[in-house]
Design a protein around this motif. Structure first.
Motif, PDB file in Angstrom:
ATOM      1  N   ARG A  93      60.876 105.466 -26.283  1.00 31.29           N
ATOM      2  CA  ARG A  93      61.252 106.219 -24.963  1.00 31.29           C
ATOM      3  C   ARG A  93      60.390 107.144 -25.030  1.00 31.29           C
ATOM      4  NH1 ARG A  93      66.829 105.537 -25.512  1.00 31.29           N
ATOM      5  NH2 ARG A  93      67.630 104.007 -26.729  1.00 31.29           N
ATOM      6  N   ALA A 128      58.556 108.238 -21.657  1.00 29.52           N
ATOM      7  CA  ALA A 128      58.529 108.969 -20.493  1.00 29.52           C
ATOM      8  C   ALA A 128      57.231 109.450 -20.141  1.00 29.52           C
ATOM      9  CB  ALA A 128      58.743 110.093 -21.423  1.00 29.52           C
ATOM     10  N   ASP A 132      62.379 117.358 -17.050  1.00 26.76           N
ATOM     11  CA  ASP A 132      63.693 116.479 -18.327  1.00 26.76           C
ATOM     12  C   ASP A 132      64.375 116.200 -17.612  1.00 26.76           C
ATOM     13  OD1 ASP A 132      61.427 117.285 -20.381  1.00 26.76           O
ATOM     14  OD2 ASP A 132      61.526 119.183 -20.155  1.00 26.76           O
ATOM     15  N   ILE A 159      64.621 112.333 -17.298  1.00 25.19           N
ATOM     16  CA  ILE A 159      64.395 111.321 -18.551  1.00 25.19           C
ATOM     17  C   ILE A 159      65.416 112.279 -19.326  1.00 25.19           C
ATOM     18  CG2 ILE A 159      61.754 110.867 -18.118  1.00 25.19           C
ATOM     19  CD1 ILE A 159      61.671 112.915 -20.182  1.00 25.19           C
ATOM     20  N   ASN A 160      66.339 113.193 -18.978  1.00 27.63           N
ATOM     21  CA  ASN A 160      67.501 113.578 -20.034  1.00 27.63           C
ATOM     22  C   ASN A 160      67.018 114.024 -21.071  1.00 27.63           C
ATOM     23  OD1 ASN A 160      70.241 113.598 -20.272  1.00 27.63           O
ATOM     24  ND2 ASN A 160      70.819 112.017 -20.743  1.00 27.63           N
ATOM     25  N   ASN A 161      65.716 114.717 -21.214  1.00 24.58           N
ATOM     26  CA  ASN A 161      65.140 115.207 -22.107  1.00 24.58           C
ATOM     27  C   ASN A 161      66.131 115.510 -23.417  1.00 24.58           C
ATOM     28  OD1 ASN A 161      63.647 116.091 -24.431  1.00 24.58           O
ATOM     29  ND2 ASN A 161      61.703 116.834 -23.139  1.00 24.58           N
ATOM     30  N   ARG A 165      64.368 119.706 -25.737  1.00 26.51           N
ATOM     31  CA  ARG A 165      63.047 120.458 -24.788  1.00 26.51           C
ATOM     32  C   ARG A 165      62.666 122.032 -25.410  1.00 26.51           C
ATOM     33  NH1 ARG A 165      58.443 118.978 -23.420  1.00 26.51           N
ATOM     34  NH2 ARG A 165      59.283 117.532 -21.990  1.00 26.51           N
ATOM     35  N   HIS A 210      58.892 113.273 -26.462  1.00 30.53           N
ATOM     36  CA  HIS A 210      60.114 112.468 -25.835  1.00 30.53           C
ATOM     37  C   HIS A 210      60.841 111.258 -27.125  1.00 30.53           C
ATOM     38  CE1 HIS A 210      57.306 115.108 -23.370  1.00 30.53           C
ATOM     39  NE2 HIS A 210      58.405 115.501 -22.976  1.00 30.53           N
ATOM     40  N   THR A 214      64.969 110.801 -25.018  1.00 27.60           N
ATOM     41  CA  THR A 214      65.236 110.789 -23.801  1.00 27.60           C
ATOM     42  C   THR A 214      65.875 109.717 -23.598  1.00 27.60           C
ATOM     43  OG1 THR A 214      63.463 109.930 -24.082  1.00 27.60           O
ATOM     44  CG2 THR A 214      63.564 112.165 -23.894  1.00 27.60           C
ATOM     45  N   THR A 236      69.321 106.257 -15.454  1.00 28.08           N
ATOM     46  CA  THR A 236      67.852 107.319 -14.850  1.00 28.08           C
ATOM     47  C   THR A 236      67.821 107.223 -13.913  1.00 28.08           C
ATOM     48  OG1 THR A 236      66.558 106.598 -17.183  1.00 28.08           O
ATOM     49  CG2 THR A 236      65.613 107.588 -14.768  1.00 28.08           C
TER      50      THR A 236
END
Length: 272
Positions: free
Chosen positions: A72, A76, A159, A162-164, A167, A185, A188, A244
């Motif tokens: 992952r 990222a 973010d 990538i659905n962080n 953060r 990351h 994610t 994504t």
């Protein structure tokens, strides 16, 4: 007889150096929840420092498949490169002293850069964006703010793509030449919405024209059979690649920065 022409040494790219260089462990970053090793890497006369996170040192998580955090991190980086913003340090997947893991170029942070602050009052000052109120002890609260900085705004868009889920302030690395990098990351690309970030200052605001152009480029690359979709499929699941793509489509449809869903804690803990 004339002397033979001397062939200059071949220039080694950062990616080659990280992927093919000899890794030597120099120390461990103990504040991290997973195994994070500070290393040197050398290849064909070039060297650098890097971070090596072996898969074997990953702690299991209830909401992510075991042994996938390193992939992952690389995914990222691939998305960051596709944006053209260069927000993630060069990152590769490779074998190392403790098995396969993520290897990322070490970035020296500019310690004097101020991106986050806790301030008194109800509203942020000019040049700052409000995140929310935080307890600071003895029954007091303060307003958490982040800089109204184009680099942070780009990172907020990345973010969202990538659905962080993590953060934090410590994951922001301002560097020389006005560069800003985001690191860590591993959590994610979950197919479910898990965005947790300190960069909520633009929530609900229109995306910049630059962001719309970048997201359009990402959408093309994420189309079935597209170059970015193909690369990500080597690192994350097909469902996560499709999610994504859906997040990019949703951002372009709304034309706005996302807002907290209310279904998941909006800010990671601890925030720094």
């Amino acid at each position: 007889m004339s002397a033979p022409e001397r062939i200059p040494p071949r220039s080694v790219t950062t990616a080659e150096l990280l992927a093919k260089g000899e890794l030597k462990v120099r120390g461990q970053i103990r504040e991290a929840s997973n195994a994070v090793l500070y290393c040197s890497v050398a290849h064909e006369g070039q060297d650098a420092f890097c971070v090596y996170k072996p898969v074997a040192g990953e702690r299991p998580l209830w909401d992510f498949p075991d042994g996938t955090l390193a992939q992952r991190e690389v995914a990222a980086y691939e998305v960051s490169e596709a944006t053209g913003w260069g927000l993630v340090p060069p990152t590769v997947l490779r074998d190392g002293p403790y098995g396969e893991g993520m290897c990322q170029l070490w970035i020296e942070s500019a310690a004097d850069a101020e991106l986050l602050a806790l301030v008194d009052g109800e509203e942020p000052a000019d040049g700052w964006k409000a995140v929310g109120f935080a307890e600071v002890g003895e029954g007091r609260t303060a307003l958490l703010v982040h800089a109204d900085d184009v680099r942070l705004r780009r990172l907020a868009v990345l973010d969202a793509v990538i659905n962080n889920a993590d953060r934090k302030g410590g994951h922001l690395l301002p560097a020389d030449e006005d560069r800003l990098y985001g690191i860590d990351h591993g959590v994610t690309f979950n197919a479910e919405n898990k965005l947790r970030t300190l960069l909520w200052g633009w929530a609900g605001e229109p995306l910049t024209g630059e962001a719309v152009e970048v997201l359009t480029t990402l959408r093309d690359g994420l189309a079935p059979g597209g170059p970015l979709a193909t690369r990500l499929a080597e690192l994350i699941t097909l469902a996560e690649v499709e999610a994504t793509r859906a997040r990019v489509d949703a951002l372009l449809t709304s034309g706005k920065h996302p807002e907290p869903s209310g279904e998941w804690p909006a800010i990671p803990w601890p925030p720094v």
